[in-house]
Design a protein around this motif. Structure first.
Motif, short mmCIF file in Angstrom:
data_model
loop_
_atom_site.label_atom_id
_atom_site.label_comp_id
_atom_site.label_asym_id
_atom_site.label_seq_id
_atom_site.Cartn_x
_atom_site.Cartn_y
_atom_site.Cartn_z
N ASP A 8 47.50 22.40 62.40
CA ASP A 8 47.45 20.96 62.64
C ASP A 8 46.32 20.25 61.88
OD1 ASP A 8 49.65 20.99 64.36
OD2 ASP A 8 48.41 21.40 66.11
N PRO A 34 55.01 14.32 58.51
CA PRO A 34 55.79 13.30 59.22
C PRO A 34 55.73 11.92 58.59
CG PRO A 34 53.83 13.88 60.47
CD PRO A 34 53.94 14.87 59.36
N ASP A 83 60.31 16.04 58.63
CA ASP A 83 60.76 15.50 59.92
C ASP A 83 59.77 14.49 60.46
OD1 ASP A 83 63.11 17.50 61.12
OD2 ASP A 83 61.79 18.44 59.66
N GLN A 124 59.25 13.64 63.44
CA GLN A 124 58.64 14.11 64.68
C GLN A 124 57.68 15.27 64.46
OE1 GLN A 124 62.69 14.39 66.54
NE2 GLN A 124 61.59 13.64 68.34
N ASP A 129 58.12 23.36 64.70
CA ASP A 129 57.65 24.62 65.27
C ASP A 129 58.76 25.35 66.03
OD1 ASP A 129 55.22 24.16 64.14
OD2 ASP A 129 54.15 23.76 66.00
N PRO A 130 59.51 24.67 66.91
CA PRO A 130 60.62 25.37 67.59
C PRO A 130 61.68 25.86 66.62
CG PRO A 130 60.05 23.37 68.77
CD PRO A 130 59.30 23.33 67.48
N TRP A 131 61.93 25.11 65.55
CA TRP A 131 62.91 25.55 64.55
C TRP A 131 62.45 26.85 63.91
CZ3 TRP A 131 63.35 27.05 59.58
CH2 TRP A 131 64.65 27.10 59.04
N THR A 136 64.16 6.25 65.49
CA THR A 136 64.86 6.30 66.76
C THR A 136 65.61 5.02 67.07
OG1 THR A 136 62.82 5.60 67.88
CG2 THR A 136 63.26 7.97 67.77
N ALA A 147 55.55 18.58 64.03
CA ALA A 147 55.52 19.90 64.64
C ALA A 147 56.36 19.98 65.91
CB ALA A 147 54.08 20.31 64.95
N GLU A 148 56.58 18.87 66.56
CA GLU A 148 57.36 18.85 67.80
C GLU A 148 58.75 19.45 67.62
OE1 GLU A 148 59.24 15.56 70.92
OE2 GLU A 148 57.63 14.97 69.55
N VAL A 149 59.34 19.22 66.44
CA VAL A 149 60.67 19.78 66.18
C VAL A 149 60.62 20.94 65.18
CG1 VAL A 149 61.89 17.64 66.73
CG2 VAL A 149 61.14 18.06 64.37
#
Length: 209
Positions: free
Chosen positions: A85, A161, A136, A138, A144-146, A38, A140-142
């Motif tokens: 997880d 990660p 990635d 980040q 899972d939504p993908w 970041t 699962a934060e990014v």
């Protein structure tokens, strides 16, 4: 940073193998570099091929190489996270052939081949296991939504990660590595491939699946 053919860039090459692979790939594969932190700085240990000038579109717009130089190598004992997880290693999948795809949501060639990989996973049955492990930062934060948005039907969202598997592979994204039932590498595909296409089917037949 070393520029190859004005298209690819190699950062902190950790081994002669990766340097040789980069030369072979220059001008032919649109691979992906590591995801940036970041703060805009590259993640520690980065050594991958940066995005090329590939045309926009499906998997047919990207190329790949098949690498058998590590045939017989043991699967790395690196922990990553399963869909629940919980930590898992590749050893948990021994007993049947395993195809491991290293990818990321921000990598265009990776995303392009995912539907064909999902179709392969849906039809693999007891012949082999197919998993996709996202690199990635980040996690699962990014990822899972993908998965939810992409509508994957068979693949599950494994995440790495820490990029442990990618570091062990010393490769670019996407990379798909085929292991036999004893956890020994047979071949790997560096770059995007149509897993429903004739070349992929020939590779899988070569592996007896």
């Amino acid at each position: 940073m070393l520029l190859l053919s004005g298209v690819f860039a190699i950062r902190r090459v950790p081994s002669p193998y990766l340097a040789t692979l980069a030369v072979l790939l220059a001008g032919s594969i649109a691979g992906c570099d590591r995801e940036k932190q970041t703060d805009g700085q590259a993640a520690e240990g980065q050594a991958n091929i940066s995005p090329g000038q590939a045309k926009q579109g499906g998997v047919d717009h990207f190329q790949h190489v098949v690498d058998r130089s590590r045939k017989g190598a043991k699967a790395p004992d690196v922990a990553f996270q399963g869909p629940d997880d919980a930590p898992v290693t590749l050893a948990a999948f021994r007993g049947r052939p395993l195809l491991v795809n290293l990818w990321a949501t921000w990598c265009a060639p990776c995303v392009a081949e995912m539907p064909t990989l999902d179709a392969l996973a849906a039809t693999s049955g007891d012949r082999m296991t197919v998993i996709a492990v996202a690199q990635d930062l980040q996690g699962a934060e990014v990822v899972d939504p993908w998965f939810q948005k992409a509508g994957m039907k068979a693949l599950q969202p494994y995440v790495d990660p820490e990029n442990g598997l990618l570091d062990a592979a010393s490769s670019a994204l996407p990379t798909s590595i085929f292991y036999d039932a004893e956890g020994r590498e047979l071949w790997r595909v560096v770059g995007a491939i149509d897993w429903q296409g004739k070349e992929a089917q020939a590779l899988l037949a070569e592996a007896g699946t």
